[in-house]
Write an enzyme that holds these catalytic residues in place. Structure first.
Site, short mmCIF file in Angstrom:
data_model
loop_
_atom_site.label_atom_id
_atom_site.label_comp_id
_atom_site.label_asym_id
_atom_site.label_seq_id
_atom_site.Cartn_x
_atom_site.Cartn_y
_atom_site.Cartn_z
N GLU A 293 65.80 12.51 29.51
CA GLU A 293 65.41 11.11 29.58
C GLU A 293 66.16 10.25 30.60
OE1 GLU A 293 66.09 11.02 25.25
OE2 GLU A 293 64.38 9.65 25.26
N ARG B 139 68.30 2.14 19.91
CA ARG B 139 68.68 2.62 21.24
C ARG B 139 68.64 1.47 22.26
NH1 ARG B 139 70.11 7.44 23.64
NH2 ARG B 139 69.77 8.71 21.79
N1 MTE Z 1 59.52 17.17 30.64
C1 MTE Z 1 58.26 17.65 30.60
N2 MTE Z 1 57.83 18.44 31.58
N3 MTE Z 1 57.42 17.33 29.57
C2 MTE Z 1 57.82 16.50 28.55
O1 MTE Z 1 57.05 16.23 27.63
N4 MTE Z 1 59.66 15.12 27.62
C3 MTE Z 1 60.86 14.36 27.93
C4 MTE Z 1 61.88 15.23 28.64
N5 MTE Z 1 61.27 15.93 29.72
C5 MTE Z 1 59.16 15.98 28.59
C6 MTE Z 1 59.98 16.37 29.67
C7 MTE Z 1 61.49 13.78 26.77
S1 MTE Z 1 60.91 12.32 26.17
C8 MTE Z 1 62.57 14.36 26.16
S2 MTE Z 1 63.34 13.64 24.86
C9 MTE Z 1 63.11 15.65 26.63
O2 MTE Z 1 62.37 16.19 27.71
C10 MTE Z 1 63.11 16.63 25.47
O3 MTE Z 1 63.53 17.89 25.82
P1 MTE Z 1 65.07 18.30 25.90
O4 MTE Z 1 65.75 17.69 24.74
O5 MTE Z 1 65.02 19.77 25.83
O6 MTE Z 1 65.56 17.76 27.20
N1 LUZ Z 2 64.44 9.99 18.60
C1 LUZ Z 2 65.19 9.67 17.55
C2 LUZ Z 2 64.87 9.79 19.83
O1 LUZ Z 2 64.73 9.85 16.42
N2 LUZ Z 2 66.42 9.18 17.73
C3 LUZ Z 2 66.94 8.97 18.95
O2 LUZ Z 2 68.07 8.52 19.07
C4 LUZ Z 2 66.14 9.26 20.06
N3 LUZ Z 2 66.56 9.03 21.30
C5 LUZ Z 2 65.79 9.30 22.33
C6 LUZ Z 2 64.53 9.83 22.09
N4 LUZ Z 2 64.08 10.07 20.87
MO1 MOS Z 3 61.90 11.96 23.92
S1 MOS Z 3 61.28 10.01 23.85
O1 MOS Z 3 63.22 11.73 22.92
O2 MOS Z 3 60.75 12.69 22.95
#
Ligand code: MTE
Ligand code: LUZ
Ligand code: MOS
Length: 749
Positions: free
Chosen positions: A706, A304
C-alpha cells in the site's frame, strides 16, 4: 525469482473463480438490487420472475436460515433488505436459474414498490443531521489551543478527496457446492476466507466447521474483497442451503460497480500553525468520512486516517478528529492505503497552502518538519528506523532534481500556453493491522517423501506476488531449489482463523509463519542427518540441497535426507504460528505502539499542462523507496509502479459521480476514467534506498503493497504548481481529483 504465476498468466492458464469447471446441475444466479437509494419497501413482486422458464427460485431475506446480518465490525448490515433500503443497488433478492442469462432476465421482471425517503450523499450534511456510523474519535498530542499563540503564521482551509472504484479485473463472485451432512464448500474471490466462512456460517445458522472456503487466486482485490466478498459468498451459500444444488454467482461489471462500496470520499477542515522559521507548531483537523449506508470497515479505516494524519512530519501539537458519516451510498470499504492517503492528503494540502501563502518552496517546509529518530507520533509510538531524510538526500544524489526544477522554471518562462509543474511527495506508512489481534498468521508446511514441499498459508494471491515470496522464504530456510516448492490454494480447512490478506502485511505475517514452520522442520532433518553421519546436530548445515558436516560437503542430498527421515518416522509436517511481537494499542487513551515498523519514501513528479485545454501529462516520477532488504526486487518494483499509477488515478482522473438521488452516474468505463497506458508517466524510475530492513519485516524485506499509493498525491501538487505558473491569480484550493475540467476552470479563475 520470477513470479510463479507469470507463465500461467501470460498463457491464459491461470485459474480464477470463473474458470473453475462447474459440476453438473450447477445453478446460476443474479442479484436484484434496490432501484432507489433510500426508502420503505411496501411491496415486492417476484411472481413474474419466478414464472420465467428456467428460474428455480427467487431468494429473499425470508429464506435466510440464520441471521440476516453481514456486518463484520458493527452488526448493521442485512444481507438482503427486509423492509427498508439504504442505498441504490442494495441487494433485495437473488434469482437462481438454470443459466445466467435466464437469471439476469428474471431480475428485470422483479418489481418493488418503495416509498422514497430523503437521500443524503454528503458527509457533512449527514453529520449535521446526526447520522454517524460510530462515535467520532480524536488523536491528540501536546496542546493545540496553547500552541496557536506561539505561531507566527496560521492558515486554514478545506480539503476534498474523492472516492475510487477498485476495478479489480475479476469481479466479485463465489461458487458454492453442497457436501455431505449439510456442509458447503465455497470457492470465493475473497481476500478474507475466514471472513467469508464466518459470515456464511452466521447467515446460514450453522457452525463454522460446516463451511470450507477455498481461494486459488484473485484477479485483483485492492481492499475491495477484504470484506465485501462475504456478501456474495453468503448469497451463493444460502441458495445451496435452500436448494441443495451447486450455485454460482459472478457479478457483471455493471452490477459490481453499482452495488459494491469504494474508497471513502473525505471532506476536511484544517488549521496549521508555523513558527517564524517554518516549523509546524500546531495542526488541527476535522475529517468527515463518507461511510455509506452501513459500517463495514469504516471504523478501522477511520483509525488509519487518524494514524496517518501527520504523514512523515513531526508536529508537537496535534489534534485530529474523524467523523464517520452515514450516507445513502453503498457502504464504502477498504482500498489500498485504507484511509491513510485521505489523512495524509490533508496535511500535504495544509503545507502547500502555507508554502503558497508565504511564498516559500513547499519542499522547504516539508524538509524542516520531517520526522527524526525518536520523535513521537501523535499516537504515542516512538519513531525508530526513520529514514525519510535519507530518502530525500538519496533522491538528490541519484537524480538531478535541482536541474529538473530549473528546467521547469526555464520552460515556464519561455512557454505561455504550456506549463510544467514540480512536486515532492514524501510518505510514511505504518505496517501492521491497527487492530492488534489481527496480526497473526499460520502456515502448514508439508515435506513430501520425494523431497518436494507444499505450503498452505492464510495469504491470498491477488497479483501482489505473495505466493512467490512464500516460496522464497521456504527456499531460503531449507536451502533448496525453488522448483521443489509449491504454494497451495488458501483454504480454511488447512489454515484456519486467518486475517484477511490486507494492511500490506500478507507477506510479513504469513511469511514469518512459513519461516517458523520451515525452521522446525529443518531442525528435524538436521537431526536425521546427524544420526546418518554420526556427528553432532550443531555441525550440520544444508546448503544448495546438500548436507554439510562442519562445512564439508557430504554426499547426502536433500531428497535422500527426506527419504531417510520418513523411514525413521520423523514428522515431515509442521504448523507454524506467528504473532507480531511488541505491538499494542490502548483505545481508551488513543496511545500505544500499533505498528511493527514504518515504510518511508519520496517521489518527485513533473507534469506538463496544456493551459488551453486543461489536460496534462506526467513527464517523470522519480522515487526513492525504502524496501529494507527486498526479498524480490522485481515484484516489489511492480508494486511501486502499480500503486503509483493507482494513486495518480485517484488524484487526477477517477471521478465518482452520484446523482442527488443516490444513483451512481459513473457506472461504467465510458463514464469512469481510469489510468491506461497513455496516462502513465513517461518515465517512472525507482531507486532502492540502501538500508537494513527491520527485524519484524519478513527476512527484513519491508511490506510494500500500500505505501507507494501515496506517491500519487505528488501528481495533484505538481498540477497545482503548473496552474499557478499560468495563472498567478489562482487561489489554490484542494479538491481532488484534479480532472481536466477542474483544472481548466482554475486556469482561468
Ligand atoms: N497488487 C495487485 N497486483 N493486486 C492487488 O489486488 N492489493 C494491494 C496490494 N497490491 C493488490 C496489490 C493491497 S490493498 C494490499 S493490502 C496488498 O497488496 C496486500 O498484499 P500483501 O499484504 O501481500 O502486500
Ligand atoms: N484492514 C484492517 C486494513 O482491517 N486493518 C488495517 O489496519 C488495515 N490497514 C490497511 C489495509 N487494510
Ligand atoms: Mo488492502 S486496502 O489492505 O486490502
Amino acid at each position: 525469482m520470477k513470479n510463479t504465476d507469470s507463465i500461467s498468466h501470460v498463457t491464459g492458464k491461470s485459474i480464477y473463480l470463473d474458470d473453475i469447471p462447474v459440476q453438473k446441475g450447477t445453478l446460476h444466479s443474479a442479484v436484484f438490487g434496490s432501484p432507489v437509494a433510500h426508502g420503505k419497501i411496501t411491496k415486492l413482486d417476484i411472481s413474474k420472475a419466478e414464472a420465467v422458464e428456467g428460474v428455480v427460485k427467487v431468494i429473499t431475506y425470508k429464506d435466510i436460515t440464520g441471521e440476516n446480518q453481514i456486518g463484520g465490525i458493527v452488526e448493521d448490515e442485512p444481507l438482503f433488505a427486509e423492509d427498508e433500503v439504504h442505498f441504490h443497488g442494495m441487494p433485495i433478492a437473488l434469482v437462481v436459474a438454470k443459466n445466467e442469462t435466464i437469471a439476469r432476465k428474471a431480475v428485470g421482471l422483479i418489481s418493488a414498490e418503495i416509498k422514497e425517503h430523503e437521500v443524503i450523499i454528503d458527509p457533512r450534511e449527514a453529520k449535521e443531521k446526526g447520522h454517524l456510523l460510530i462515535p467520532p474519535r480524536t488523536f491528540k498530542m501536546g496542546d493545540v489551543t496553547q500552541a496557536w499563540e506561539k505561531c507566527e503564521y496560521i492558515f486554514e482551509g478545506t480539503v476534498e478527496s474523492g472516492g475510487q472504484e477498485h476495478l479489480y479485473i475479476e469481479t466479485q463472485g463465489a461458487y458454492a457446492v453442497p457436501m455431505e451432512n449439510g456442509c458447503i464448500k465455497i470457492y470465493s474471490s475473497t481476500q478474507g476466507p475466514t471472513a467469508v466462512q464466518k459470515t456464511v456460517a452466521k447467515v446460514l445458522g450453522v457452525a463454522m466447521h460446516k463451511i470450507e472456503v477455498d481461494v486459488n487466486r484473485l484477479g485483483g482485490g485492492f481492499g475491495g474483497k477484504e470484506d465485501q466478498a462475504s456478501a456474495y459468498a453468503s448469497m451463493a451459500a444460502l441458495a445451496v442451503k435452500v436448494l441443495g444444488k451447486p450455485v454460482k454467482l459472478c457479478l457483471h461489471r455493471h452490477d459490481d460497480i453499482r452495488m459494491t462500496g469504494k474508497r471513502h470520499p473525505y471532506s476536511s477542515d484544517f488549521k496549521i500553525g508555523l513558527s517564524k522559521d517554518l516549523k509546524i507548531l500546531a495542526y488541527q483537523t476535522t475529517l468527515y468520512q463518507n461511510g455509506g449506508a452501513a459500517t463495514d470497515l469504516s471504523p478501522a479505516i477511520m483509525e488509519r486516517t487518524l494514524f496517518h494524519s501527520t504523514n512523515c512530519y513531526f508536529v508537537p501539537n496535534t489534534e485530529v478528529t474523524v467523523f464517520s458519516c452515514k450516507t445513502n451510498l453503498p457502504p464504502n470499504t477498504a482500498f489500498r492505503g485504507f484511509g491513510a492517503p485521505q489523512g495524509a492528503f490533508v496535511i500535504e494540502s495544509a503545507i502547500s497552502k502555507a508554502a503558497l501563502e508565504l511564498n516559500v518552496p513547499k519542499k522547504v517546509i516539508q524538509q524542516k518538519n520531517f520526522l527524526n529518530e525518536n520523535d513521537e507520533f501523535q499516537y504515542g509510538q516512538i519513531a525508530t528506523g526513520v529514514n525519510i531524510g535519507k530518502c530525500l538526500s538519496t533522491l538528490y544524489q541519484k537524480y538531478p532534481i535541482e536541474k529538473l526544477e530549473k528546467e521547469v522554471e526555464e520552460f515556464n518562462s519561455k512557454n505561455h500556453t504550456i506549463k510544467k509543474g514540480f512536486s515532492l511527495m514524501p510518505i510514511c506508512f505504518g505496517i501492521s493491522f491497527t487492530k492488534t489481534p489481527m496480526n497473526q498468521a499460520r502456515a502448514l508446511v508439508h515435506i513430501y517423501q520425494d523431497g518436494s514441499i507444499g505450503i498452505s498459508t492464510g495469504a491470498i494471491e491477488m497479483g501482489q506476488g505473495v505466493n512467490t515470496k512464500m516460496i522464497q522464504v521456504a527456499a531460503r530456510i531449507f536451502s533448496v531449489n525453488t522448483s521443489r516448492i509449491k504454494v497451495e490454494s488458501t483454504n480454511t480447512t488447512r489454515v484456519a482463523n486467518t486475517s484477511p490478506t490486507a494492511a500490506s502485511s500478507g507477506a510479513d505475517l504469513n511469511g514469518n509463519a512459513t519461516r517458523i514452520a520451515c525452521e522446525a522442520l529443518l531442525e528435524r532433518l538436521k537431526k536425521t542427518a546427524s544420526e546418518m553421519l554420526k556427528c553432532s546436530i550443531n555441525d550440520i548445515t544444508i546448503k544448495d540441497e546438500a548436507v554439510y558436516n562442519k562445512n564439508v560437503k557430504t554426499d547426502i542430498k536433500w531428497a535422500q535426507l527426506v527419504d531417510k527421515a520418513f523411514l525413521d518416522r520423523v514428522c515431515l509436517t509442521e504448523n507454524g504460528h506467528y504473532a507480531t511481537p511488541i505491538i499494542h494499542f490502548d483505545k481508551t487513551k488513543e496511545k500505544g505502539h500499533p505498528f511493527a515498523y514504518h515504510v518511508y519514501g519520496i517521489a518527485a513528479t513533473v507534469v506538463t499542462l496544456d493551459c488551453i485545454r486543461g489536460i496534462y501529462e506526467f513527464d517523470k516520477v522519480l522515487i526513492v523507496h525504502d524496501f529494507g532488504n527486498s526479498i524480490n526486487p522485481t515484484i516489489d518494483l511492480g508494486q511501486i509502479e502499480g500503486a503509483l499509477i493507482q494513486g495518480i488515478g485517484w488524484m487526477t482522473m477517477e471521478e465518482i459521480a452520484f446523482a442527488k438521488d443516490g444513483r451512481l452516474l459513473s457506472n461504467s468505463l465510458s463514464t469512469y476514467k481510469v489510468p491506461d497506458i497513455y496516462s502513465v508517466p513517461k518515465v517512472v524510475d525507482c531507486t532502492f534506498l540502501e538500508a537494513e530492513g527491520p527485524e519484524l519485516a519478513v527476512m527484513r524485506s519491508k511490506a510494500v503493497g500500500e505505501p507507494p499509493f501515496l506517491y500519487g498525491m505528488g501528481a495533484f501538487f505538481a498540477i497545482q504548481n503548473a496552474i499557478l505558473a499560468f495563472n498567478p491569480k489562482y487561489k489554490p484550493d484542494f479538491d481532488a481529483p484534479f480532472t481536466p475540467e477542474k483544472v481548466l476552470l482554475r486556469l482561468y479563475s
